[in-house]
Scaffold this active site. Sequence first.
Site, short mmCIF file in Angstrom:
data_model
loop_
_atom_site.label_atom_id
_atom_site.label_comp_id
_atom_site.label_asym_id
_atom_site.label_seq_id
_atom_site.Cartn_x
_atom_site.Cartn_y
_atom_site.Cartn_z
N CYS A 111 0.89 -1.20 0.03
CA CYS A 111 0.01 0.10 -0.10
C CYS A 111 0.95 1.09 -0.08
O CYS A 111 0.39 2.22 -0.07
CB CYS A 111 -0.95 0.06 1.26
SG CYS A 111 -1.82 -1.50 1.26
N HIS A 257 -3.15 6.68 0.97
CA HIS A 257 -3.76 5.57 1.04
C HIS A 257 -4.93 5.27 1.50
O HIS A 257 -5.24 5.70 2.59
CB HIS A 257 -2.78 4.44 1.38
CG HIS A 257 -3.20 3.12 1.41
ND1 HIS A 257 -4.17 2.52 0.39
CD2 HIS A 257 -3.38 2.35 2.40
CE1 HIS A 257 -4.28 1.40 0.65
NE2 HIS A 257 -4.14 0.98 1.67
N ASN A 287 -10.20 -0.77 -0.20
CA ASN A 287 -8.82 -0.46 -0.07
C ASN A 287 -8.16 -1.24 -1.17
O ASN A 287 -8.13 -2.57 -1.26
CB ASN A 287 -8.18 -1.05 1.24
CG ASN A 287 -6.78 -1.34 1.20
OD1 ASN A 287 -6.15 -1.02 0.40
ND2 ASN A 287 -6.35 -1.46 2.60
O1 UT7 Z 1 -3.59 -0.85 3.49
C1 UT7 Z 1 -3.53 -1.50 5.13
C2 UT7 Z 1 -4.63 -2.49 5.28
N1 UT7 Z 1 -5.12 -2.71 6.70
C3 UT7 Z 1 -5.79 -1.83 7.23
O2 UT7 Z 1 -6.16 -0.89 6.89
C4 UT7 Z 1 -6.46 -2.34 8.53
C5 UT7 Z 1 -6.65 -1.36 9.58
N2 UT7 Z 1 -7.37 -1.97 10.78
C6 UT7 Z 1 -8.86 -1.56 10.62
O3 UT7 Z 1 -9.32 -1.24 9.42
C7 UT7 Z 1 -9.67 -2.36 11.34
O4 UT7 Z 1 -8.80 -2.76 12.57
C8 UT7 Z 1 -10.74 -3.28 10.94
C9 UT7 Z 1 -11.75 -2.67 10.15
C10 UT7 Z 1 -9.95 -4.34 10.38
C11 UT7 Z 1 -11.53 -4.05 12.21
O5 UT7 Z 1 -12.18 -2.94 12.93
P1 UT7 Z 1 -11.89 -2.82 14.62
O6 UT7 Z 1 -12.72 -1.76 14.82
O7 UT7 Z 1 -10.49 -2.66 14.92
O8 UT7 Z 1 -12.74 -4.14 14.94
P2 UT7 Z 1 -12.08 -5.28 16.08
O9 UT7 Z 1 -11.15 -6.28 15.29
O10 UT7 Z 1 -11.57 -4.70 17.11
O11 UT7 Z 1 -13.45 -6.14 16.42
C12 UT7 Z 1 -14.49 -5.36 16.89
C13 UT7 Z 1 -15.61 -6.54 17.15
C14 UT7 Z 1 -15.30 -7.79 17.62
O12 UT7 Z 1 -16.36 -8.39 18.18
P3 UT7 Z 1 -16.25 -8.54 19.61
O13 UT7 Z 1 -14.94 -9.24 20.21
O14 UT7 Z 1 -16.16 -7.17 20.48
O15 UT7 Z 1 -17.55 -9.32 20.24
C15 UT7 Z 1 -15.04 -8.56 16.20
O16 UT7 Z 1 -15.07 -9.81 16.33
O17 UT7 Z 1 -16.12 -6.47 15.85
C16 UT7 Z 1 -16.08 -8.01 15.55
N3 UT7 Z 1 -15.92 -7.94 13.79
C17 UT7 Z 1 -17.03 -7.84 13.00
N4 UT7 Z 1 -18.15 -7.68 13.20
C18 UT7 Z 1 -19.00 -7.67 12.09
C19 UT7 Z 1 -14.58 -8.13 13.36
N5 UT7 Z 1 -14.79 -8.00 11.95
C20 UT7 Z 1 -16.03 -7.82 11.72
C21 UT7 Z 1 -17.10 -7.64 10.51
N6 UT7 Z 1 -18.57 -7.66 10.76
N7 UT7 Z 1 -16.47 -7.69 9.51
#
Ligand code: UT7
Length: 330
Positions: A111, A257, A287
């Site tokens: 990226c 990005h 992305n």
């Molecule tokens: O080019 C660079 C590429 N990478 C990135 O830019 C990634 C950067 N990171 C992110 O964009 C975020 O970390 C994500 C969008 C991937 C995830 O968002 P988050 O706010 O960090 O969520 P999380 O992993 O902390 O998960 C929060 C909750 C969890 O549930 P509990 O444990 O609170 O009950 C996850 O299991 O959301 C749940 N969860 C989802 N729920 C619905 C995780 N993914 C999903 C989903 N849909 N897709």
Amino acid sequence: MSARFCGTGSCVPDYVMDNDGVAELVETSDSWIRERTGIARRHIAVKETTVSMANEAAKRALDNAGVLPEELDLILMSTISSDVIIPCGACEVQKAIGADKAVCFDLNGACTGFVLAYNTALAYIESGIYQTVLIVGSESLSRLTNWKDRGTCILFGDGAGAAVIKKDERASYIPAAHSDGTRGEALLCHSKREENGLPLQKNDENGGKHLNSEDYLMQMDGQGVFRFAIKQVPEVIQEVLKKNGVKPEEIDWYILHQANRRILEAVAKRMGEPVEKFPMNMEEYGNTSSASIPILLDEMNRDGRLKRGQKIVLAGFGAGLTWGATIIEW
Ligand code: UT7
């Protein structure tokens, strides 16, 4: 001596998968994806390939620049999702557009790739080796994505962007870029020869070959990458501004990005700059890795938001880990 952007082009696949479409594959929802990422849809390559989109974006950039293919000295393509390992994508673009004189190679900067490709082009131009360069970012991340993992498959999309860069007599800006291989495990993609779960391959008129010619699976520490981005990106932007004696308020646009709306909003906040100076289009494309910056540049060029003389920061961040920022004058 410096380099000037003199034309841009882009190409995205026709097939659009909205968040409800992703919710048919994994347990998620439109509202969760929009709220956490700002993404509503992504374009998925079904009949297109990384190379076919790169070719189209390159042709449009040359046309926009009024530059002939035979004038190109160098073609640099940034990609992590090439259709084949060899020949490189840049050579395929050369063949498609007939840029007989150009030296061609690919660059794997994920990226950050488009920013690193620009820096490389700038170095060649400043050294006097080349004068006219085509840089392309093209990705079919749908081929690499694990469509069973809701932590990653909600994020990525396919597309290509390109720009023609020419020697210019103005003074140049010194870029800032960094890498930290010790943190590479935060975002990796390795070969895994099994189904990746994307049902599109069954309907693909190419028999799914280009979608799944090799099976690679993406793994990501989402929160780790998020924390990395909101710390390092403002720092590297401050670094590039300081290096060049430019104040944040002199910058017209911060073109970052397009990973996640919340990341860009956090960067704007940490820098004390208005979020309106951080244009975004991840809502439409998700992305697209190294294609995200040139696709956005092309949109802004064509809709008239970019004006000659404006100062723009380009900043990328991602796998490696790598991150970097550079200042350009439009
Ligand atoms: O080019 C660079 C590429 N990478 C990135 O830019 C990634 C950067 N990171 C992110 O964009 C975020 O970390 C994500 C969008 C991937 C995830 O968002 P988050 O706010 O960090 O969520 P999380 O992993 O902390 O998960 C929060 C909750 C969890 O549930 P509990 O444990 O609170 O009950 C996850 O299991 O959301 C749940 N969860 C989802 N729920 C619905 C995780 N993914 C999903 C989903 N849909 N897709």
